[in-house]
Design a protein around this motif. Structure first.
Motif, short mmCIF file in Angstrom:
data_model
loop_
_atom_site.label_atom_id
_atom_site.label_comp_id
_atom_site.label_asym_id
_atom_site.label_seq_id
_atom_site.Cartn_x
_atom_site.Cartn_y
_atom_site.Cartn_z
N TYR A 184 0.85 -1.19 0.00
CA TYR A 184 0.00 0.00 0.00
C TYR A 184 0.88 1.24 0.00
O TYR A 184 1.99 1.23 0.53
CB TYR A 184 -0.97 0.01 1.19
CG TYR A 184 -0.32 0.18 2.54
CD1 TYR A 184 -0.21 1.43 3.12
CD2 TYR A 184 0.20 -0.92 3.22
CE1 TYR A 184 0.40 1.59 4.37
CE2 TYR A 184 0.81 -0.77 4.46
CZ TYR A 184 0.90 0.49 5.02
OH TYR A 184 1.50 0.65 6.24
N GLY A 185 0.37 2.29 -0.60
CA GLY A 185 1.14 3.54 -0.64
C GLY A 185 2.48 3.34 -1.30
O GLY A 185 2.57 2.79 -2.40
N ASN A 186 3.54 3.72 -0.60
CA ASN A 186 4.90 3.65 -1.16
C ASN A 186 5.68 2.45 -0.62
O ASN A 186 6.88 2.38 -0.79
CB ASN A 186 5.66 4.93 -0.83
CG ASN A 186 5.86 5.12 0.66
OD1 ASN A 186 5.29 4.41 1.49
ND2 ASN A 186 6.69 6.08 1.02
N ARG A 187 5.00 1.51 0.04
CA ARG A 187 5.71 0.45 0.73
C ARG A 187 5.11 -0.93 0.46
O ARG A 187 3.96 -1.05 0.09
CB ARG A 187 5.69 0.70 2.22
CG ARG A 187 4.31 0.50 2.85
CD ARG A 187 4.15 1.08 4.23
NE ARG A 187 4.30 2.51 4.17
CZ ARG A 187 5.05 3.22 5.01
NH1 ARG A 187 5.64 2.65 6.01
NH2 ARG A 187 5.16 4.51 4.87
N ILE A 188 5.95 -1.92 0.74
CA ILE A 188 5.51 -3.31 0.72
C ILE A 188 5.89 -3.88 2.09
O ILE A 188 7.07 -4.00 2.40
CB ILE A 188 6.21 -4.12 -0.39
CG1 ILE A 188 5.95 -3.48 -1.76
CG2 ILE A 188 5.76 -5.58 -0.35
CD1 ILE A 188 6.88 -3.97 -2.86
N GLU A 189 4.88 -4.16 2.89
CA GLU A 189 5.16 -4.76 4.19
C GLU A 189 5.30 -6.26 4.02
O GLU A 189 4.58 -6.88 3.24
CB GLU A 189 4.04 -4.44 5.18
CG GLU A 189 3.96 -2.98 5.52
CD GLU A 189 2.89 -2.64 6.54
OE1 GLU A 189 2.94 -1.52 7.07
OE2 GLU A 189 2.01 -3.48 6.83
N VAL A 190 6.24 -6.85 4.77
CA VAL A 190 6.46 -8.28 4.74
C VAL A 190 6.15 -8.83 6.13
O VAL A 190 6.83 -8.48 7.10
CB VAL A 190 7.93 -8.62 4.37
CG1 VAL A 190 8.13 -10.12 4.27
CG2 VAL A 190 8.35 -7.92 3.08
N TRP A 191 5.12 -9.65 6.22
CA TRP A 191 4.65 -10.21 7.48
C TRP A 191 4.77 -11.73 7.45
O TRP A 191 4.53 -12.34 6.41
CB TRP A 191 3.18 -9.87 7.71
CG TRP A 191 2.88 -8.43 7.90
CD1 TRP A 191 2.69 -7.48 6.95
CD2 TRP A 191 2.72 -7.77 9.16
NE1 TRP A 191 2.42 -6.27 7.53
CE2 TRP A 191 2.42 -6.42 8.88
CE3 TRP A 191 2.78 -8.20 10.48
CZ2 TRP A 191 2.20 -5.49 9.88
CZ3 TRP A 191 2.55 -7.26 11.48
CH2 TRP A 191 2.27 -5.92 11.18
N SER A 192 5.09 -12.33 8.59
CA SER A 192 4.92 -13.78 8.67
C SER A 192 3.41 -13.99 8.54
O SER A 192 2.61 -13.15 8.99
CB SER A 192 5.43 -14.33 10.00
OG SER A 192 4.54 -14.01 11.05
#
Length: 166
Positions: free
Chosen positions: A123-131
């Protein structure tokens, strides 16, 4: 810039992508997500610790913008120095390999509790990486909780707009 590219620049990334991390810490960048990244920015990325128990990936170009903002903090203020250290702790450059994979540093995967299954939340300017497990825990949310959160976050925005009209 084409109309679709302009829309992408304004809207930013979007989507949830389940992925699998191999034993070396690599995962395949999903095609649907890669298509959203401008061609000139598809090779180099920066990953760092998120505010919660996850990682955040930025294109190298976006990281430079964020770094400029963060590095403008007054370093004579102790909290600013502490924030800068924590913000940059573990930050690492990533390069897309010939098979469209990114390699996550071991220290960062340990921090985020990533073992095998992950979710890329873009989302937005980022890619979050979650388990996958941590992402599921975080997203378990009763609709009333979301409604209350929406009111607290977005409701104030509307109230401020109304005040400006009077």
């Amino acid at each position: 810039i084409s109309a679709s590219k302009k829309l992408l620049v304004m809207a930013g990334f979007i989507g949830e992508y389940p992925c699998t991390v191999d034993a070396k810490g690599r995962f395949l960048l999903p095609g649907g997500l890669k298509k959203q990244i401008p061609a000139k920015e598809q090779k180099r990325f920066v990953v760092h610790r998120g505010m919660e128990k996850h990682l955040v990936i930025y294109t190298r170009k976006e990281w430079e913008k964020i770094s400029e903002e963060v590095n403008s903090l007054n370093l004579y203020v102790r909290k600013n120095r502490e924030f800068l250290r924590k913000f940059n702790r573990g930050a690492s450059e990533l390069e897309l390999d010939s098979m469209n994979r990114l390699l996550l540093p071991k220290t960062l995967t340990e921090y985020a509790g990533i073992e095998k299954d992950i979710v890329l939340f873009a989302y937005g300017n980022r890619i979050e990486v979650w388990s996958e497990a941590e992402y599921s825990r975080m997203m378990k949310d009763e609709s009333s909780d979301f409604a209350q959160l929406a009111e607290e976050v977005m409701g104030k925005k509307s109230a401020d707009d109304d005040e400006d009209l009077s």
